[in-house]
Design a protein around this motif. Structure first.
Motif, PDB file in Angstrom:
ATOM      1  N   ARG A 191      28.475   0.056 -33.103  1.00  0.00           N
ATOM      2  CA  ARG A 191      28.609   1.156 -34.066  1.00  0.00           C
ATOM      3  C   ARG A 191      29.722   0.778 -35.045  1.00  0.00           C
ATOM      4  N   LEU A 218      39.714   9.089 -33.802  1.00  0.00           N
ATOM      5  CA  LEU A 218      39.002   8.402 -32.726  1.00  0.00           C
ATOM      6  C   LEU A 218      39.926   8.167 -31.533  1.00  0.00           C
ATOM      7  N   ALA A 222      37.875  11.817 -30.615  1.00  0.00           N
ATOM      8  CA  ALA A 222      36.701  12.222 -31.398  1.00  0.00           C
ATOM      9  C   ALA A 222      35.529  11.289 -31.084  1.00  0.00           C
ATOM     10  N   GLU A 223      34.313  11.862 -31.100  1.00  0.00           N
ATOM     11  CA  GLU A 223      33.113  11.063 -30.848  1.00  0.00           C
ATOM     12  C   GLU A 223      32.866  10.118 -32.026  1.00  0.00           C
ATOM     13  N   PHE A 224      32.621   8.856 -31.713  1.00  0.00           N
ATOM     14  CA  PHE A 224      32.468   7.851 -32.763  1.00  0.00           C
ATOM     15  C   PHE A 224      31.275   8.167 -33.658  1.00  0.00           C
ATOM     16  N   ASN A 225      30.135   8.527 -33.037  1.00  0.00           N
ATOM     17  CA  ASN A 225      28.938   8.748 -33.839  1.00  0.00           C
ATOM     18  C   ASN A 225      29.091   9.937 -34.783  1.00  0.00           C
ATOM     19  N   GLN A 226      29.724  11.016 -34.301  1.00  0.00           N
ATOM     20  CA  GLN A 226      29.929  12.193 -35.146  1.00  0.00           C
ATOM     21  C   GLN A 226      30.920  11.900 -36.258  1.00  0.00           C
ATOM     22  N   THR A 227      31.958  11.134 -35.949  1.00  0.00           N
ATOM     23  CA  THR A 227      32.955  10.761 -36.951  1.00  0.00           C
ATOM     24  C   THR A 227      32.328   9.886 -38.033  1.00  0.00           C
ATOM     25  N   GLY A 240      24.939   7.744 -37.202  1.00  0.00           N
ATOM     26  CA  GLY A 240      26.201   7.683 -36.472  1.00  0.00           C
ATOM     27  C   GLY A 240      26.802   6.297 -36.442  1.00  0.00           C
ATOM     28  N   LYS A 281      32.991  -0.308 -32.854  1.00  0.00           N
ATOM     29  CA  LYS A 281      32.951   0.030 -31.431  1.00  0.00           C
ATOM     30  C   LYS A 281      31.759  -0.684 -30.799  1.00  0.00           C
ATOM     31  N   GLU A 283      29.346  -0.837 -27.749  1.00  0.00           N
ATOM     32  CA  GLU A 283      28.903   0.047 -26.676  1.00  0.00           C
ATOM     33  C   GLU A 283      28.246  -0.686 -25.520  1.00  0.00           C
TER      34      GLU A 283
END
Length: 329
Positions: A191, A218, A222-227, A240, A281, A283
């Motif tokens: 991501r 982050l 905070a969620e990476f995809n939402q950010t 995301g 990031k 995953e």
């Protein structure tokens, strides 16, 4: 007369596994030629120009779509020469079969014909025969071609010792020299958040500050995809920042180096590259592992046996050529 029953018991499955070309293809539907003639004589047997053109036709069609002018002529000449060589070798094999007084049991040919009709014409023999007639071929012509193909396959295999053993040293040497073949491609599930730093001089510092703010969010959980959906300016923003599974040479060099060396779950620091700011990031990671010699041994042995068989076949064909009278025109 001797038959190749034992040889065919081994070879027939391979022959029957060959993909049958459509009846309308160049193998059976020769392109009309203005003039035919002799392309070669092999121990008294004639190979015609139309036979050469029939064999080379599929490749020639591809070449005409790729090349023009002198380059096309060069490619066509090479293709026809290769087709003629293949036909000469085929004729030598058929002659060797006849010289050895071998014969093919009729039920092998019958079985092959039944399989062709079943697999390509839904078992409808009448449709099969009509298709042949439309191509100016008789059932006898087609049967002869199939029988010759079976002869060539069987005679080639007949000259290869099934008991060949590849030495341990050869297997180990191949493994050392071809480790890449047994190493799976390294992939990461990535991501990314990208914040442009090139909007204008006045806002560049603000963009850097924004990147630092995003990194702080982050780090605070905070969620990476939402950010990414809120802040990223990358084309994957709506997903995301999801790049999915990627291999090496997908990202720019500096980004790839960091991404492929990051532990799974880790978020990178801000990466300043080409005037933009990136946060990565990883995953998941897959591949990048190499089979042990013990794991790779069966594949290596199979490959080396195939190569050895090919070399034996080539030497056999070469010996047939040396003893033959071959005249090309």
């Amino acid at each position: 007369m001797r038959d190749l029953t034992r040889t065919f018991a081994v070879v027939l499955p391979a022959v029957c596994g060959l993909v049958l070309l459509p009846i309308c293809c160049a193998a059976f539907a020769q392109e009309p030629l203005v003039v035919d003639g002799i392309a070669a004589v092999v121990n008294g047997d004639v190979i015609t120009i139309s036979q050469v053109r029939s064999l080379s036709a599929p490749r020639e069609k591809q070449l005409r779509a790729q090349y023009t002018g002198q380059e096309l002529e060069k490619q066509l000449k090479a293709t026809r020469e290769l087709a003629l060589k293949d036909l000469i070798d085929r004729q030598l094999v058929l002659q060797a079969f006849k010289k050895e007084k071998y014969e093919i049991p009729d039920h092998f040919v019958d079985q092959r014909m039944h399989e062709i009709i079943r697999e390509n014409f839904g078992g409808d023999r009448n449709t099969f025969i009509k298709t042949l007639e439309a191509q100016n071929f008789t059932l006898g012509d087609f049967r002869q071609k199939e029988m010759e193909q079976m002869i060539v396959q069987a005679m080639r295999s007949h000259n290869v010792k099934k008991s060949s053993i590849i030495s341990t040293s050869k297997i180990e040497d191949y493994y050392r020299k071809h480790r890449d073949e047994f190493t799976s491609k390294e992939q990461i599930k990535l991501r990314m958040i990208m914040i442009s730093g090139q909007k204008d001089t006045a806002t560049a510092p603000a963009q850097k500050a924004l990147a630092e703010e995003v990194l702080g969010k982050l780090a605070a959980g905070a969620e990476f995809n939402q950010t990414a959906q809120v802040y990223s300016e990358d084309s994957t923003r709506d997903n995301g920042g999801d790049w999915g599974l990627i291999e090496r040479n997908t990202l720019a060099g500096p980004l790839e180096k960091i991404a492929f060396n990051m532990p799974v779950g880790r978020i990178s620091n801000i990466i300043d590259y080409a005037g933009n700011y990136y946060i990565l990031k990883v995953e998941d990671k897959q591949g990048g592992t190499t089979k042990s010699l013990a794991e790779a041994r069966p594949d290596i042995e199979k490959k080396l046996l195939q190569e050895e068989a090919q070399q034996i076949q080539e030497r056999w064909i070469a010996s047939l050529r040396e003893k033959a009278y071959i005249k090309t025109f």
